[in-house]
Design an enzyme around this catalytic site. Structure first.
Site, PDB file in Angstrom:
ATOM      1  N   CYS A  92      39.744  40.706  36.491  1.00  0.00           N
ATOM      2  CA  CYS A  92      39.474  39.458  37.218  1.00  0.00           C
ATOM      3  C   CYS A  92      39.471  39.659  38.738  1.00  0.00           C
ATOM      4  CB  CYS A  92      40.502  38.394  36.866  1.00  0.00           C
ATOM      5  SG  CYS A  92      40.477  37.894  35.135  1.00  0.00           S
ATOM      6  N   HIS A 370      35.363  30.460  35.769  1.00  0.00           N
ATOM      7  CA  HIS A 370      35.839  31.770  36.240  1.00  0.00           C
ATOM      8  C   HIS A 370      34.951  32.885  35.696  1.00  0.00           C
ATOM      9  CE1 HIS A 370      38.288  35.216  36.978  1.00  0.00           C
ATOM     10  NE2 HIS A 370      39.123  35.113  35.958  1.00  0.00           N
ATOM     11  N   CYS A 400      45.235  36.781  39.841  1.00  0.00           N
ATOM     12  CA  CYS A 400      45.807  37.706  38.872  1.00  0.00           C
ATOM     13  C   CYS A 400      44.684  38.497  38.208  1.00  0.00           C
ATOM     14  CB  CYS A 400      46.618  36.961  37.819  1.00  0.00           C
ATOM     15  SG  CYS A 400      45.694  35.720  36.887  1.00  0.00           S
TER      16      CYS A 400
END
Length: 416
Positions: A92, A370, A400
């Site tokens: 991510c 996302h 994160c």
């Protein structure tokens, strides 16, 4: 050491990441990436032969998302063949790391013009996923699993909520705020400076605005959603009967039989398709090419934390990057912390004792989605746009990443 400047930042709208439902899902990932690369070129009248490199973030690098998307997308956008490209994976965090590496190359004097960014088409990765080989399962490395069991991320989010005493009301409330802020931002055109439309190959419009937000979300509507990750907790992941829950309980036995499952579709990040690009240059390059810097990259940092809980590194990363910059939390005007799950942002705010009015001012991934490899670059652009809109000076962006990591970056707005 030389300064690295952000000249421009663009992104695509985020499309629903589901084949047959999302407006971008029929496109090739390289096409989505080339859209933002072409936009950066055209908006800044770049001679692409002078671009030293394209540094691209993509997490699921397989199939259509493999083959070094940074290079292939640059070629697809019609860049000069001299403009090289590389693709990286920090899960991510890839979209922040691509910008950090671009900044490092410029600050070291090794390069003068780099386009950083990323792309993830979650509609594509979902369609090619192997349910027998989940991507976060240590790649089948049983030795690593013994050292650092890495579970399903939603299970980690529920475990953290349990350990931190963060209840469902708190995570739902943050999700409602995210939706409300995203709606206001879209209504007021706060994303218009950065969002570029995506067109099909025939020139017809595919998408020109984010399509994931659910502006009518309320505490009452969220209360009607069933939690999701309790269903994953007891799923066997090997022939020995090991479950996702067992993997966390091995490291944190105090939560065995006590996990409070609080996350669901409404307070978790949205599954979407998207891409983003950021132009990073030296002062000399900007001056020679008539470009006006919008921001300076002040500091970058990376931090690791417990891989089993996976989602807790942003707080430590924020502290580290602030220390590198010689700053405190009070110096930051805009925070962007990716809402991978509501508990991540809630814990970040609580642990750093932040003013909630400075955090995710225009909504976050619970409302907007996302796209894994792109999100970090999207958030940097969002923070810059907000600093310019509000007159703030400094923005801190972090998120994160799987494996228990978090990259972080601080930018300074330039100009009046």
């Amino acid at each position: 050491m030389a300064d690295a400047y952000i000249i421009d930042a663009v992104r695509t709208p985020r499309g629903i990441g589901k084949v047959g439902k999302g407006s971008l899902a029929h496109l090739h990932p390289q096409h989505l990436s080339s859209t933002v690369l072409a936009a950066i070129r055209d908006r800044n009248k770049l001679d692409t032969a002078t671009i030293d490199d394209v540094i691209w973030g993509t997490s699921s690098q397989r199939g259509a998302q493999g083959a070094d998307m940074g290079r292939m997308a640059a070629l697809d956008a019609g860049f000069d063949v001299k403009a090289s490209g590389v693709t990286l994976d920090r899960f991510c965090g890839s979209g922040i790391t691509s910008v950090s590496l671009a900044a490092a190359q410029v600050m070291s004097g090794m390069e003068d013009c780099v386009i950083a960014g990323g792309c993830e088409m979650m509609s594509y990765t979902a369609s090619t996923a192997d349910p027998k080989n989940p991507p976060m399962m240590d790649a089948g490395n049983l030795h690593l699993r013994e050292l650092h069991p890495q579970s399903q991320q939603g299970c980690c989010a529920d475990a953290i909520a349990t350990l931190e005493g963060i209840d469902r009301e708190a995570v739902d409330q943050l999700a409602v705020v995210s939706q409300e802020r995203a709606k206001k931002a879209m209504d007021e055109g706060r994303f218009d400076k950065s969002v570029v439309p995506v067109h099909n190959r025939d020139g017809s419009l595919a998408l020109d605005k984010d399509e994931f937000p659910r502006p009518g979300t309320t505490m009452e509507s969220l209360a009607g959603l069933k939690t999701v990750f309790n269903m994953f907790w007891d799923i066997p992941v090997d022939d020995k009967g090991t479950t996702y829950g067992n993997m966390i309980e091995k490291k944190y036995p105090q939560i065995k039989g006590k996990v409070d499952h609080v996350h669901h579709a409404g307070n978790s990040s949205g599954v979407v398709d998207g891409a983003a690009a950021i132009l990073v240059t030296s002062k000399d390059y900007a001056d020679k090419n008539g470009l006006t810097p919008r921001a300076r990259i002040v500091a970058t940092a990376n931090m690791g934390d417990c891989p089993t809980l996976m989602l807790n590194a942003p707080v430590a990363a924020a502290k580290k990057v602030l220390e590198k910059a010689g700053m405190t939390t009070d110096d930051i005007d805009v925070y962007e912390i990716n809402e991978a799950f509501s508990v991540v942002a809630e814990k970040f705010i609580r642990d750093l004792k932040l003013d909630r009015e400075k955090v995710n001012i225009n909504g976050g991934a619970m409302a907007l989605g996302h796209p894994i490899g792109a999100t970090g670059s999207i958030l940097i652009g969002t923070a810059l746009d907000e600093l310019e809109r509000s007159g703030g000076k400094y923005g801190l962006i972090t998120m994160c990443a799987a494996g228990g990591m978090a990259p972080a970056i601080i930018i300074e707005r330039l100009g009046a």
